[in-house]
Design a protein around this motif. Structure first.
Motif, PDB file in Angstrom:
ATOM      1  N   THR A 183       0.851  -1.178   0.000  1.00 54.83           N
ATOM      2  CA  THR A 183       0.000   0.000   0.000  1.00 54.83           C
ATOM      3  C   THR A 183       0.892   1.234   0.000  1.00 54.83           C
ATOM      4  OG1 THR A 183      -1.719  -1.170   1.250  1.00 54.83           O
ATOM      5  CG2 THR A 183      -1.812   1.240   1.228  1.00 54.83           C
ATOM      6  N   PRO A 184       0.864   2.061  -1.058  1.00 58.25           N
ATOM      7  CA  PRO A 184       1.750   3.226  -1.130  1.00 58.25           C
ATOM      8  C   PRO A 184       1.465   4.197   0.021  1.00 58.25           C
ATOM      9  CG  PRO A 184       0.748   2.745  -3.257  1.00 58.25           C
ATOM     10  CD  PRO A 184       0.014   1.925  -2.248  1.00 58.25           C
ATOM     11  N   PRO A 185       2.503   4.999   0.385  1.00 56.52           N
ATOM     12  CA  PRO A 185       3.840   5.041  -0.230  1.00 56.52           C
ATOM     13  C   PRO A 185       4.791   4.055   0.439  1.00 56.52           C
ATOM     14  CG  PRO A 185       3.657   6.784   1.376  1.00 56.52           C
ATOM     15  CD  PRO A 185       2.303   6.085   1.372  1.00 56.52           C
ATOM     16  N   LEU A 186       5.938   3.838  -0.192  1.00 60.96           N
ATOM     17  CA  LEU A 186       7.043   3.077   0.375  1.00 60.96           C
ATOM     18  C   LEU A 186       8.324   3.815   0.025  1.00 60.96           C
ATOM     19  CD1 LEU A 186       7.679  -0.723   0.448  1.00 60.96           C
ATOM     20  CD2 LEU A 186       9.456   0.779  -0.441  1.00 60.96           C
ATOM     21  N   HIS A 187       9.094   4.209   1.044  1.00 62.27           N
ATOM     22  CA  HIS A 187      10.303   4.986   0.804  1.00 62.27           C
ATOM     23  C   HIS A 187      11.450   4.024   0.496  1.00 62.27           C
ATOM     24  CE1 HIS A 187      13.236   8.156   0.931  1.00 62.27           C
ATOM     25  NE2 HIS A 187      12.300   9.050   1.247  1.00 62.27           N
ATOM     26  N   TRP A 188      11.573   3.706  -0.797  1.00 63.18           N
ATOM     27  CA  TRP A 188      12.511   2.678  -1.239  1.00 63.18           C
ATOM     28  C   TRP A 188      13.970   3.067  -0.977  1.00 63.18           C
ATOM     29  CZ3 TRP A 188      13.024  -2.173  -2.133  1.00 63.18           C
ATOM     30  CH2 TRP A 188      14.022  -2.665  -2.970  1.00 63.18           C
ATOM     31  N   ASP A 189      14.334   4.300  -1.254  1.00 64.51           N
ATOM     32  CA  ASP A 189      15.732   4.706  -1.126  1.00 64.51           C
ATOM     33  C   ASP A 189      16.210   4.605   0.324  1.00 64.51           C
ATOM     34  OD1 ASP A 189      15.854   5.178  -3.818  1.00 64.51           O
ATOM     35  OD2 ASP A 189      15.459   7.327  -3.651  1.00 64.51           O
ATOM     36  N   ASP A 232       3.084   0.633  -6.663  1.00 67.75           N
ATOM     37  CA  ASP A 232       2.408  -0.170  -5.643  1.00 67.75           C
ATOM     38  C   ASP A 232       2.980  -1.586  -5.524  1.00 67.75           C
ATOM     39  OD1 ASP A 232       1.565  -1.238  -8.022  1.00 67.75           O
ATOM     40  OD2 ASP A 232      -0.585  -1.121  -7.569  1.00 67.75           O
ATOM     41  N   HIS A 233       4.182  -1.809  -6.065  1.00 69.45           N
ATOM     42  CA  HIS A 233       4.757  -3.147  -5.931  1.00 69.45           C
ATOM     43  C   HIS A 233       6.266  -3.145  -6.144  1.00 69.45           C
ATOM     44  CE1 HIS A 233       4.268  -2.921 -10.339  1.00 69.45           C
ATOM     45  NE2 HIS A 233       5.277  -3.798 -10.406  1.00 69.45           N
ATOM     46  N   LEU A 234       6.932  -4.097  -5.485  1.00 68.82           N
ATOM     47  CA  LEU A 234       8.320  -4.421  -5.768  1.00 68.82           C
ATOM     48  C   LEU A 234       8.339  -5.643  -6.678  1.00 68.82           C
ATOM     49  CD1 LEU A 234       9.825  -4.144  -2.151  1.00 68.82           C
ATOM     50  CD2 LEU A 234       9.642  -2.354  -3.889  1.00 68.82           C
ATOM     51  N   LEU A 235       9.482  -5.908  -7.272  1.00 69.12           N
ATOM     52  CA  LEU A 235       9.643  -7.106  -8.087  1.00 69.12           C
ATOM     53  C   LEU A 235      10.681  -8.009  -7.454  1.00 69.12           C
ATOM     54  CD1 LEU A 235       9.626  -5.722 -11.741  1.00 69.12           C
ATOM     55  CD2 LEU A 235       7.835  -7.058 -10.615  1.00 69.12           C
ATOM     56  N   ALA A 281       7.305  13.070   7.735  1.00 66.27           N
ATOM     57  CA  ALA A 281       6.949  13.915   6.588  1.00 66.27           C
ATOM     58  C   ALA A 281       8.045  13.905   5.531  1.00 66.27           C
ATOM     59  CB  ALA A 281       6.684  15.340   7.068  1.00 66.27           C
ATOM     60  N   ALA A 282       9.300  13.801   5.975  1.00 66.71           N
ATOM     61  CA  ALA A 282      10.420  13.795   5.032  1.00 66.71           C
ATOM     62  C   ALA A 282      10.575  12.461   4.326  1.00 66.71           C
ATOM     63  CB  ALA A 282      11.715  14.138   5.769  1.00 66.71           C
ATOM     64  N   ARG A 283      10.213  11.376   5.013  1.00 65.19           N
ATOM     65  CA  ARG A 283      10.358  10.034   4.433  1.00 65.19           C
ATOM     66  C   ARG A 283       9.065   9.244   4.622  1.00 65.19           C
ATOM     67  NH1 ARG A 283      15.101  11.497   6.646  1.00 65.19           N
ATOM     68  NH2 ARG A 283      16.976  11.321   5.347  1.00 65.19           N
ATOM     69  N   PRO A 284       7.987   9.670   3.997  1.00 65.31           N
ATOM     70  CA  PRO A 284       6.711   8.956   4.163  1.00 65.31           C
ATOM     71  C   PRO A 284       6.820   7.539   3.614  1.00 65.31           C
ATOM     72  CG  PRO A 284       6.590  10.505   2.335  1.00 65.31           C
ATOM     73  CD  PRO A 284       7.888  10.786   3.034  1.00 65.31           C
ATOM     74  N   GLY A 285       6.260   6.600   4.327  1.00 63.32           N
ATOM     75  CA  GLY A 285       6.264   5.221   3.855  1.00 63.32           C
ATOM     76  C   GLY A 285       7.503   4.440   4.229  1.00 63.32           C
TER      77      GLY A 285
END
Length: 465
Positions: A183-189, A232-235, A281-285
């Motif tokens: 479920t977004p968001p996801l802070h990948w970095d 909305d997804h990783l692989l 707020a700076a890194r949501p998810g």
């Protein structure tokens, strides 16, 4: 938290955003797809709710959350509700009552629903045979698989495969590729940065936005790769010796990246905090990272008690090279499987350059885990887990909480973080793990946090002060 709308007049349930426009009086709301199915509804063919992550609400009772985690780990693949209840010190009747009250299903119904949904995704996305899909999803036989799919989806696996959409099919150059929905968001970095700083040399790597690692399945080596797939997804690319039990491999990967986490209650509770709120707020998810191998995380944490991060990485590299099982023919710096607790208990740790105290503590810990794997049991309460860990010679409270945090306990909070804040972390209960990850990841302004110990040795900056 994803909710599902069930339309009484048609007997189907949908996920949010579905184009169906039923009258409000004909709609019932369910938090879990399994609950809707248990009530007699089938999945919508338009929005396909089985393809989205369906986490258990984060504010569910701790006992229920622990039981769900054990189910995800496979406790009911061949076990019973009675055995599951025993692990949680509950009677089967009381366990079922808790599940009915908070989830709307029995433990067995939840386990069957998860297997059926996973199988449906494999039928849509992969070219695995029906028999391979059955065993990959944890079913005991093809006959059981057929029966369960008809109950949940009102169609046989072959019929479902025929209905799949052309765009669903994922093709990999070797191995198997799957979507990991979230479920977004996801802070990948930020999440990838945390894992990169703690990657075990020879076992894990993070390069060009891709996380890779070796794994052991029944003593045979496999390789996993995870990268960002879409909003909305990783692989996940899985190169495995066999597909049986694939569902548990995927669930463990999902836990590493927190894709099945329900962040909403925690972020809402911490949003107004003057320290944590601006970080969210700076890194949501940003999720709390889990662990593929809890023993790996524990070894890292034990070494981090005695050495800075750069030395810990060198020590882990030496441990892996000396005691890990070699895996040949891989690129990206992947060379070994992480050694087991039994192997490390018998290894000559001093010859690898470990400090005397670290070697003594690690050998004693590895011996204890080899003798009793439940020492790192995800089904334990936070208090029980940390108490048992601290009872081991040389294990500090910070190390115990670090292990608990990576095991998924939402209120774990190592005092190595607490000692460097000007705020009493008690006010962040029961979401201190998320607060800790945000503090660690924030580091100094303009960069990700350096990993100096198991959970960082830096002074978090109060944003706006």
């Amino acid at each position: 938290m994803t909710t599902f709308s069930a339309v009484v007049t048609t007997g189907i349930y949908c996920r949010p955003g579905c184009g169906a426009k039923p009258l409000a009086e004909n709609v019932r709301t369910f938090e879990l797809a399994a609950h809707a199915e248990a009530a007699g509804f089938r999945a919508c063919l338009r929005c396909r709710p089985y393809r989205v992550a369906g986490p258990v609400a984060a504010d569910a009772p701790e006992l229920v959350c622990r039981a769900v985690q054990l189910i995800i780990a496979g406790a009911l693949d061949s076990g019973t509700e009675a055995a599951l209840g025993a692990r949680l010190a509950l009677s089967p009747r009381h366990l079922r009552r808790l599940f009915h009250e908070h989830l709307g299903v029995t433990p067995n119904q939840l386990a069957r629903s998860r297997r059926a949904h996973f199988a449906r995704r494999l039928l849509d996305d992969s070219d695995l045979t029906v028999a391979d899909v059955a065993f990959a999803a944890g079913f005991g036989s093809v006959r059981q698989f057929n029966r369960e799919m008809r109950l949940v989806f009102r169609a046989s696996p072959v019929e479902l495969r025929d209905r799949r959409r052309r765009a669903d099919r994922l093709v990999a150059d070797g191995g198997l590729v799957m979507r990991l929905p979230f479920t977004p968001p996801l802070h990948w970095d930020a999440l990838l940065g945390f894992l990169s700083a703690r990657a075990v040399p020879g076992v894990e790597s993070v390069r060009d936005g891709v996380y890779r690692r070796t794994i052991s399945l029944d003593g045979e080596a496999g390789v996993l790769e995870v990268r960002r797939g879409g909003p909305d997804h990783l692989l996940l690319w899985a190169h495995l010796p066999f597909w049986e039990g694939l569902i548990h491999v995927v669930e463990r990967v999902a836990r590493v990246f927190g894709v099945d986490a329900d962040l909403a209650p925690a972020e809402a509770a911490l949003a107004d905090d003057p320290v944590i709120g601006p970080l969210i707020a700076a890194r949501p998810g940003l999720r709390v990272p889990g662990a593929w191998g809890v023993f790996e995380v524990a070894v890292d944490a034990v070494l981090g008690q005695h050495s800075p991060r750069a030395e810990v990485r060198a020590q882990l590299a030496a441990l892996v090279a000396a005691a890990g099982s070699p895996v040949h023919g891989l690129d990206g710096g992947l060379t070994h499987l992480f050694p087991s607790a039994t192997t490390l208990a018998d290894a000559d740790l001093l010859s690898l350059g470990l400090p005397d105290t670290a070697a003594t503590t690690l050998r004693a810990f590895a011996t204890a885990v080899a003798a009793d794997e439940t020492l790192l049991d995800a089904g334990a309460t936070l208090a029980d887990l940390t108490r048992r860990l601290r009872a081991q010679p040389g294990i500090t409270a910070a190390t115990a909480h670090h292990i608990a945090l990576r095991l998924g306990h939402p209120d774990a909070f190592p005092d190595t973080v607490a000692a460097r804040t000007t705020t009493d972390p008690e006010r962040w209960r029961p979401w201190r793990a998320l607060a800790a990850i945000h503090l660690i990841t924030a580091g100094e302004p303009g960069r990700e946090a350096p990993a100096d110990t198991a959970l960082g040795t830096w002074t978090p900056h109060r944003v706006g002060t």
